[in-house]
Write a protein that holds these residues in place. Sequence first.
Motif, mmCIF file in Angstrom:
data_model
loop_
_atom_site.group_PDB
_atom_site.id
_atom_site.type_symbol
_atom_site.label_atom_id
_atom_site.label_comp_id
_atom_site.label_asym_id
_atom_site.label_seq_id
_atom_site.Cartn_x
_atom_site.Cartn_y
_atom_site.Cartn_z
ATOM 1 N N GLY A 172 0.796 -1.227 0.000
ATOM 2 C CA GLY A 172 0.000 0.000 0.000
ATOM 3 C C GLY A 172 0.823 1.269 0.000
ATOM 4 O O GLY A 172 0.287 2.352 -0.234
ATOM 5 N N THR A 173 2.127 1.169 0.264
ATOM 6 C CA THR A 173 2.989 2.353 0.215
ATOM 7 C C THR A 173 3.065 2.831 -1.232
ATOM 8 O O THR A 173 3.314 2.043 -2.143
ATOM 9 N N LYS A 174 2.818 4.101 -1.432
ATOM 10 C CA LYS A 174 2.846 4.675 -2.780
ATOM 11 C C LYS A 174 4.229 5.249 -3.075
ATOM 12 O O LYS A 174 4.739 6.077 -2.326
ATOM 13 N N LEU A 175 4.807 4.789 -4.156
ATOM 14 C CA LEU A 175 6.057 5.356 -4.676
ATOM 15 C C LEU A 175 5.676 6.043 -5.975
ATOM 16 O O LEU A 175 5.525 5.397 -7.005
ATOM 17 N N ASP A 176 5.470 7.339 -5.909
ATOM 18 C CA ASP A 176 4.926 8.097 -7.033
ATOM 19 C C ASP A 176 6.003 8.531 -8.017
ATOM 20 O O ASP A 176 6.392 9.705 -8.071
ATOM 21 N N TYR A 177 6.485 7.570 -8.775
ATOM 22 C CA TYR A 177 7.465 7.842 -9.826
ATOM 23 C C TYR A 177 6.907 7.291 -11.131
ATOM 24 O O TYR A 177 6.300 6.219 -11.152
ATOM 25 N N THR A 178 7.112 8.006 -12.213
ATOM 26 C CA THR A 178 6.580 7.583 -13.508
ATOM 27 C C THR A 178 7.449 6.529 -14.173
ATOM 28 O O THR A 178 7.028 5.894 -15.124
ATOM 29 N N TRP A 179 8.636 6.323 -13.677
ATOM 30 C CA TRP A 179 9.596 5.410 -14.287
ATOM 31 C C TRP A 179 9.761 4.154 -13.423
ATOM 32 O O TRP A 179 9.506 4.164 -12.231
ATOM 33 N N ALA A 180 10.211 3.082 -14.063
ATOM 34 C CA ALA A 180 10.521 1.836 -13.345
ATOM 35 C C ALA A 180 12.006 1.753 -13.029
ATOM 36 O O ALA A 180 12.406 1.123 -12.057
ATOM 37 N N GLY A 181 12.826 2.378 -13.851
ATOM 38 C CA GLY A 181 14.269 2.394 -13.640
ATOM 39 C C GLY A 181 14.832 3.725 -14.071
ATOM 40 O O GLY A 181 14.327 4.345 -15.012
ATOM 41 N N LYS A 182 15.867 4.165 -13.372
ATOM 42 C CA LYS A 182 16.445 5.474 -13.674
ATOM 43 C C LYS A 182 17.959 5.380 -13.560
ATOM 44 O O LYS A 182 18.496 4.963 -12.537
ATOM 45 N N TYR A 183 18.640 5.768 -14.620
ATOM 46 C CA TYR A 183 20.092 5.854 -14.618
ATOM 47 C C TYR A 183 20.467 7.248 -14.125
ATOM 48 O O TYR A 183 19.953 8.242 -14.627
ATOM 49 N N VAL A 184 21.342 7.317 -13.132
ATOM 50 C CA VAL A 184 21.708 8.589 -12.501
ATOM 51 C C VAL A 184 23.128 8.964 -12.924
ATOM 52 O O VAL A 184 24.070 8.227 -12.656
ATOM 53 N N TYR A 185 23.264 10.104 -13.575
ATOM 54 C CA TYR A 185 24.565 10.544 -14.085
ATOM 55 C C TYR A 185 25.288 11.516 -13.154
ATOM 56 O O TYR A 185 26.499 11.652 -13.223
#
Length: 149
Positions: free
Chosen positions: A8-21
């Motif tokens: 039930g915890t909401k993780l409000d991100y539009t992406w499933a994976g993110k590469y961080v530069y």
Amino acid sequence: MGLFYNPGTKLDYTWAGKYVYDNPCVRFVAIDNKKRGLGDEVAPSVLLHTSVPFSLENLETDKEVIKPVLMKHLQQVLPDLPEPVEVKSHKWRYSQVHHGYSGSPGCVVLCNKPLIILAGDGFTHSNLDGCWDSVLSVSDTFLKLAGKL
């Protein structure tokens, strides 16, 4: 490192994976249930991978000592991330490339019959772009060899 949340915890991100530069520690973050196509009824989790330089520098540091450092950097990358109910650290000594294949060819043909092609970021450079470069190299190599079969 894995961060685990209650169902039930909401993780409000539009992406499933993110590469961080732009972080010296965090290199990749994944919202695991989104990545796997699981619904909101599944307890969400977040996966964090560190950068090669950070990993090499801290390879022998106790994972419990490094955990708060990772959490601090993750907070910089995702400031709205809720507090997890559990955090587990895991070291992968060989998860990232720091000495790639000589010449970075993209892929290497190991055998023609049967066709065996070795590929991955170890044959280019260690990041998501390196994986894609390797895929393109395999495709080109396969098409060239297919014309000779």
